[in-house]
Scaffold this motif. Structure first.
Motif, PDB file in Angstrom:
ATOM      1  N   THR A  71       0.841  -1.201   0.000  1.00 60.52           N
ATOM      2  CA  THR A  71       0.000   0.000   0.000  1.00 60.52           C
ATOM      3  C   THR A  71       0.875   1.249   0.000  1.00 60.52           C
ATOM      4  N   ILE A  72       0.576   2.180  -0.931  1.00 58.30           N
ATOM      5  CA  ILE A  72       1.284   3.467  -1.016  1.00 58.30           C
ATOM      6  C   ILE A  72       0.287   4.568  -0.687  1.00 58.30           C
ATOM      7  N   THR A  73       0.614   5.376   0.328  1.00 59.73           N
ATOM      8  CA  THR A  73      -0.249   6.492   0.723  1.00 59.73           C
ATOM      9  C   THR A  73       0.524   7.791   0.534  1.00 59.73           C
ATOM     10  N   GLU A  81       2.958  -8.284 -13.554  1.00 60.26           N
ATOM     11  CA  GLU A  81       2.724  -9.266 -12.488  1.00 60.26           C
ATOM     12  C   GLU A  81       1.927  -8.683 -11.325  1.00 60.26           C
ATOM     13  N   LEU A  82       1.704  -7.355 -11.332  1.00 62.13           N
ATOM     14  CA  LEU A  82       0.935  -6.710 -10.270  1.00 62.13           C
ATOM     15  C   LEU A  82      -0.337  -6.094 -10.841  1.00 62.13           C
ATOM     16  N   GLN A  83      -1.343  -5.960  -9.990  1.00 60.68           N
ATOM     17  CA  GLN A  83      -2.538  -5.190 -10.358  1.00 60.68           C
ATOM     18  C   GLN A  83      -2.710  -4.066  -9.339  1.00 60.68           C
ATOM     19  N   ILE A  84      -3.260  -2.923  -9.782  1.00 64.05           N
ATOM     20  CA  ILE A  84      -3.349  -1.738  -8.934  1.00 64.05           C
ATOM     21  C   ILE A  84      -4.804  -1.377  -8.675  1.00 64.05           C
ATOM     22  N   LYS A  89      -3.039   0.629  -4.011  1.00 68.09           N
ATOM     23  CA  LYS A  89      -2.727  -0.714  -3.519  1.00 68.09           C
ATOM     24  C   LYS A  89      -2.262  -1.585  -4.679  1.00 68.09           C
ATOM     25  N   PHE A  90      -1.066  -2.118  -4.537  1.00 65.31           N
ATOM     26  CA  PHE A  90      -0.537  -3.052  -5.523  1.00 65.31           C
ATOM     27  C   PHE A  90      -0.680  -4.472  -4.969  1.00 65.31           C
TER      28      PHE A  90
END
Length: 717
Positions: free
Chosen positions: A216-218, A239-242, A252-253
């Motif tokens: 999680t990036i805030t 390979e990631l979804q956001i 959120k990745f």
């Protein structure tokens, strides 16, 4: 004693052969060959080089046979080679026979020094010829789990930890990309700790405690969320979804489901391969390593409890190696030490102060927690209590707490003993990891003041060497923690920039024997590679022979009976030619067992079935040859001409049959596991050997009859 006998005996033979070379001009080259072989064997005996002694010693009868008057040189050379193989096979098989019949020497009451001394004497031949062979021949063919019983270990792979590791790598990659996006970092090298700390003024990036696959990036300012644009996401969305919040201040990745499934499968496969390398490194070639779902199953035949304990220790060690900087600029435990009440702290927990280096000519007093183990408490239980207490603290996301052992000198025992654990406040980012280690080697510590200790020297890959040089150059006079399986082995101070791509791990303060054992274990696990995720024992069984003695006896009797029927059939149908075929088949079995023993194979019932099948294949080749010879004799050819033509015409059919069977065996070995693979290996070895014995060895015996004895008729039944 034996080595002296061999030395002077072969030296005498070499002298006699030189005399023969001087007296016989026509056989000078052969006698010279025999003299060189005998002389080399004498030198090998003098320097105690066992396999050179065996090889050159067995070449002496081969060379002397070539000096005889029989038939021609080609026949004598081939026959000598067969004799060389037969005697060499006997040397290879004897230790297996001896151990099965008499067992291995009992050394249970001896110390390690006494065992080593006795083994040295045995290798020098001071304890008799039998011990000389069994000590110098390291390989054995042993009975498999179905015949002998043994240990069955089931380990469960913590695949969630493998996903967590992948998430941690993405965490570092995202932080590096964000530091670059905000202009705090430039270039291809990883961001420094100072650059990462600047990023905290713009955002907070966290690894979820509830889910092992989420980051999680805030953003402090929602406008900064534009830094995560399409160009930024192109590096990660494979390979990631956001998932973004409504105001886009939170991103959120999450690792995609299909990627997580692939990580789980690879973790189990890699764990199996790593365990197999470790088992092979212990010399346990007979062990079987298979997988089932998320379990790795290890089956080791035998009944040696000490060997089983060593296997458990080696297999279960994750061998996750990391190098992390110690954050001595932050005195994390100071406020806790000043505010905590003794009654609120776990038993045995205290705080101490050490003067830590924080740069050239700079030091700083920092606090650390130490927990002394209680009476009769195991070290692992003490560590567990310390971890539980640290888990109640609020550790910054960019840091973590490491744990190292505490030692104390015991005057009564005159030894350094482990008394508990201490903490290190570390940066959470691993600067160097185990996959950057190319090689590891256990070496004695010969530095000044050393008391005979040991350490493990590591060579880095080119990437690791460059990274190590860069990190040490930027952190002179700071502590660099070496962490193995989440335990700080040491935290040396970087004195200068270190090039050359080499580092070392000391083995603590135990006695030298214990350090040697630990160093060799660490060397093995580092060479075999770290497990992709921790594994935990979920099941362990000490099992007897799975088929029972009666079933084993019946199966062995069946294999012997079928073999005897085939051999008897050959004599009945082809008379003396059948006896020649039988001799070749028996030699075939001897060579097979010798080769399997050299590879340390285990003999299982499928392996016995493979040997029995090989007898049929070998006999089939001789049936083709004998029928061809019969046909040529009926056409009026002489025995010698019939043998020549019979072998020439039968060879193509024999080769075709062996190649097709070989292909089947290779497919079974590639895709089969356990008993099927054992059967395939035995079959492949048998095919290769039967082609040699069925064509070359039988031809030598036929040539002896038609060219040596010059018989007028061949006995083919």
């Amino acid at each position: 004693m034996l080595l002296n006998i061999f030395q002077y005996g072969f030296a005498g033979i070499a002298g006699l052969c030189l005399l023969g070379a001087w007296l016989s001009r026509s056989r000078r080259s052969v006698f010279a060959w025999a003299a060189i072989s005998a002389g080399s064997a004498a030198v090998a005996a003098h320097y105690n080089v066992f396999w050179a002694l065996v090889t050159f010693g067995l070449m002496v009868p081969w060379a002397l046979l070539c000096a005889g008057p029989w038939i021609d040189f080609a026949w004598r050379a081939k026959t000598g080679f067969v004799l060389f193989l037969a005697l060499g096979s006997a040397v290879c098989i004897y230790p297996t026979y001896h151990d099965e019949r008499y067992g291995r020497p009992d050394q249970a009451g001896l110390s390690s020094e006494e065992r080593s001394e006795q083994e040295t004497k045995a290798q020098r031949g001071e304890l008799g010829f039998s011990r000389f062979l069994t000590s110098n021949v390291p390989f054995r063919m042993v009975r498999g789990l179905d015949l002998k019983g043994g240990l069955r270990l089931v380990y469960t792979v913590d695949v969630d930890e493998a996903i967590n590791d992948k998430r941690d790598r993405y965490y570092d990659d995202l932080r590096a990309a964000l530091a670059t996006a905000f202009g705090f970092h430039q270039g291809d090298k990883p961001p420094t700790i100072e650059e990462m700390q600047k990023l905290q003024s713009k955002l907070r990036i966290e690894k979820s405690r509830e889910s092992s696959d989420t980051i999680t990036i805030t953003f402090n300012d929602p406008a900064d969320a534009e830094k995560i644009n399409d160009e930024f996401l192109s590096r990660f969305l494979g390979e990631l979804q956001i998932q973004r919040s409504a105001d886009r201040s939170v991103a959120k990745f999450r690792i995609r489901d299909e990627v997580s499934s692939g990580i789980r499968e690879r973790a189990v496969t890699q764990a199996k391969e790593t365990v197999l390398r470790r088992v092979d490194g212990l010399g346990l070639k007979e062990a079987s390593v298979t997988t089932r779902d998320e379990d790795v199953i290890v089956e080791v035949p035998g009944d040696d409890d000490r060997a089983f304990d060593q296997i458990r220790d080696i297999i279960s060690q994750t061998a996750r190696l990391e190098f992390k900087m110690v954050d001595d600029d932050t005195d994390f435990f100071e406020p806790i030490a000043k505010s905590a009440k003794e009654a609120d702290l776990p038993k045995g927990l205290t705080f101490s102060i050490e003067n830590a280096p924080v740069g050239p000519n700079k030091t700083k007093p920092v606090h650390f927690a130490r927990m002394v183990r209680g009476e009769h408490e195991e070290m692992r239980d003490t560590l567990k209590r310390l971890r539980e207490w640290v888990g109640t603290l609020q550790v910054p996301p960019d840091n973590e707490v490491g744990y190292g052992k505490l030692y104390e000198y015991d005057e009564e025992k005159d030894a350094v003993e482990e008394i508990g654990w201490r903490t290190y406040f570390l940066f959470s980012k691993a600067e160097i990891t185990g996959d950057m280690v190319r090689d590891a080697q256990a070496l004695p510590d010969q530095s000044e003041g050393s008391l005979g200790g040991w350490y493990v020297s590591m060579d880095f890959t080119p990437t690791g060497a460059d990274r190590f040089e860069d990190i040490t150059g930027r952190n002179i006079k700071r502590r660099f923690a070496i962490i193995l399986d989440e335990k700080v082995e040491s935290a040396p101070v970087i004195q200068t920039k270190i090039g050359g791509g080499r580092a070392q791990i000391t083995m603590g303060s135990q006695n030298p024997d214990q350090q040697l054992q630990d160093a060799r274990k660490l060397e093995l696990v580092l060479r075999s590679g770290a497990l992709p995720a921790p594994i935990s024992p979920s099941n362990e069984q000490r099992i007897g022979p799975s088929l029972g003695k009666d079933a084993i006896n019946q199966a062995v009797k069946g294999a012997i009976a079928s073999s005897m029927l085939v051999l008897g059939f050959m004599v009945l149908i082809y008379s003396r030619a059948g006896l020649i075929a039988d001799i070749a088949v028996i030699f075939n079995l001897v060579l097979q067992v010798a080769i399997l023993a050299m590879f340390g194979a285990s003999m299982t019932l499928p392996g016995i079935a493979g040997l029995a099948l090989t007898i049929g294949i070998a006999v089939d080749a001789n049936v083709l040859i004998n029928e061809r010879i019969r046909e040529e004799l009926r056409n009026g050819k002489s025995p010698r001409a019939a043998v020549d033509v019979g072998y020439d015409k039968a060879f193509s059919a024999i080769l075709d049959g062996h190649v097709t069977t070989l292909i089947s065996g290779l497919i079974l070995m590639q895709y089969g596991t356990g008993p099927i693979k054992g059967f395939a290996v035995t079959l492949i070895v048998g095919i290769a050997v039967s082609l040699f014995t069925g064509v070359v060895c039988t031809r030598l015996m036929f040539d002896w009859a038609v060219r040596g004895r010059k018989v007028k008729t061949l006995s083919l039944g």
